[in-house]
Enzyme design. Structure first.
Site, short mmCIF file in Angstrom:
data_model
loop_
_atom_site.label_atom_id
_atom_site.label_comp_id
_atom_site.label_asym_id
_atom_site.label_seq_id
_atom_site.Cartn_x
_atom_site.Cartn_y
_atom_site.Cartn_z
N HIS A 18 46.85 43.08 34.45
CA HIS A 18 46.24 41.60 34.36
C HIS A 18 45.45 41.27 35.58
CE1 HIS A 18 47.23 37.38 33.62
NE2 HIS A 18 46.72 37.21 34.82
N GLU A 19 45.38 41.91 36.84
CA GLU A 19 44.51 41.37 37.70
C GLU A 19 43.37 42.31 37.48
OE1 GLU A 19 45.06 38.79 39.18
OE2 GLU A 19 47.07 38.49 38.69
N HIS A 22 41.12 40.32 35.49
CA HIS A 22 40.17 39.32 36.01
C HIS A 22 39.18 39.87 36.71
CE1 HIS A 22 42.62 36.20 34.96
NE2 HIS A 22 43.84 36.55 35.66
#
Length: 419
Positions: A18-19, A22
């Site tokens: 997920h990160e 980003h």
């Protein structure tokens, strides 16, 4: 202990992917990413590569990418401050020493009159051994040093807020999107390892203690009819069996060139809310193919997505209560049960959690990626950004409410599983 290791690996993987979404899209947009963190709280391990510090923190409850401009700078240099300056080979300031200047004997001490670390990148002030004001240019990758910890400055063009709406939206959306990609990859791997059921009424495995093994069914038998009704697919066959618990049925079987009939009475299996269905104890024939596995990964991710949205809809309409939600304790307990069922089931569970994380983060709630995307959408409609301080207050309140919800759900988990 195995469950604890499993949950750490699963959560670590979900948060990392997920990160990473980003981080990659933020860096592609030119945003300075100060930290990439797995977990919250005190640092356990960290290293720096390029402009970013990569850390593992104590509490494995999430993660974050700290982008420049999202929060106020920790150090703010104002007029009247005395700081030390170190210069690079081009004569530009590359370090601003905030305190402990005595540890840097080569630094030039300046009493700041004006300083700009965002746009024009200069510092003007008085040098103790020179008369009048002096001005020095500051390198765009200069660092300020406080308590011997160096932090790179963030010129405005490296800050999150300086980027276009599209770039900011992509940097926010990439995190949840990567969770869907992860689910597709995991389910594709699952289908390749376990195989995919053939949609033909072919017996792949006969389950012990089922009525089918007692009736003499064998692997590779084809069921051609039930109760005189012809069946051509596995779904047609199972629909009839499930609809007739405790009802004797005549099964037409083809084994090689031989055809014969056997009578089986589907056993009763209790589902939720006292519903029952029939089963005879056979599993479908499985096949393996790369194209089929990839297709399975996409279709199964889509089906999980639909199911989770349906559950959220039931929660909003009151058909679901908060008692049905699971927090960290509940997920730990469910993972314990799933881990005991084997690695393949654990893979499916990980994919479900990944889809769930992606969907939850896309909800238009303050403090979540979806909430921040909503503010970018409002900015597009208004033609100008919302006051950052007001937006920050909304996100802070939203975060506090989410933490309160987490406490309530965790308390419910404790009551269900331990009290």
């Amino acid at each position: 202990m195995n469950t604890f290791i499993s949950i750490i690996i699963i959560f670590g993987l979900l948060v990392f992917i997920h990160e990473l979404g980003h981080l990659v899209f933020a860096k592609r947009a030119g945003i300075l990413c100060r930290e990439f963190a797995i977990g919250f709280g005190p640092k356990i391990f960290s290293f720096k590569k390029g402009e970013t510090v990569y850390t593992i923190r104590l509490l494995p409850l999430g993660g974050f990418v700290r982008m420049a401009g999202e929060d106020p700078e920790i150090i703010q240099i104002k007029a009247g401050y005395e700081i030390g300056l170190l210069f690079n080979a081009k004569g530009k300031v590359n370090k601003l020493i905030i305190n402990n200047k005595s540890k840097y004997p080569d630094c030039k001490i300046i009493q700041v009159e004006r300083i700009d670390l965002e746009k024009d990148l200069f510092v003007t002030g008085y040098i103790s051994d020179e008369e009048g004001l002096v001005t020095y240019s500051i390198d765009e990758k200069a660092e300020y040093v406080h308590d011997e910890q160096a932090t790179q400055i963030a010129p405005y063009d490296r800050q999150f807020s300086s980027k276009t709406k599209r770039q900011r939206a992509l940097a926010l959306f990439a995190g949840p999107a990567m969770n869907f990609v992860l689910a597709i990859v995991i389910l594709t791997m699952y289908a390749w390892i376990a195989g995919m059921p053939v949609d033909e009424p072919l017996v792949g495995e006969v389950i012990e203690d089922g009525v089918a093994i007692g009736a003499g069914l064998q692997s590779e038998d084809r069921i051609i009819s039930i109760g005189g009704q012809e069946v051509n697919t596995w779904e047609e066959m199972t629909t009839i069996i499930r609809s007739n618990p405790n009802t004797p049925l005549e099964f037409g079987i083809q084994r090689g060139l031989e055809q014969f009939e056997v009578t089986m009475t589907p056993q009763e299996r209790v589902l939720h809310e006292d519903q029952v269905e029939g089963f005879v104890g056979i599993a479908p024939m499985m096949e393996k193919s790369i194209i089929g596995a990839v297709a399975f990964g996409f279709t199964q991710t889509y089906e999980f997505t639909v199911l989770i949205f349906e559950a959220l809809g039931m929660l909003v309409t009151g058909q679901f209560s908060l008692d049905h939600l699971a927090g960290p304790v509940g997920i730990y307990s469910y993972t314990d049960e799933v881990a005991q069922m084997g690695f393949l089931v654990l893979m499916q569970w990980t994919a479900i959690l990944s889809v769930n994380l992606g969907i939850i983060n896309l909800l238009p709630l303050p403090a979540l990626d979806g909430g921040r995307l909503m503010f970018i959408g409002i900015e597009a409609l208004r033609g100008k950004p919302i006051d950052p301080q007001k937006e920050g207050v909304v996100h802070f309140i939203g975060f506090a409410l989410l933490m309160l919800l987490m406490l309530v759900v965790t308390w419910n988990d404790i009551n269900k599983f331990f009290l």
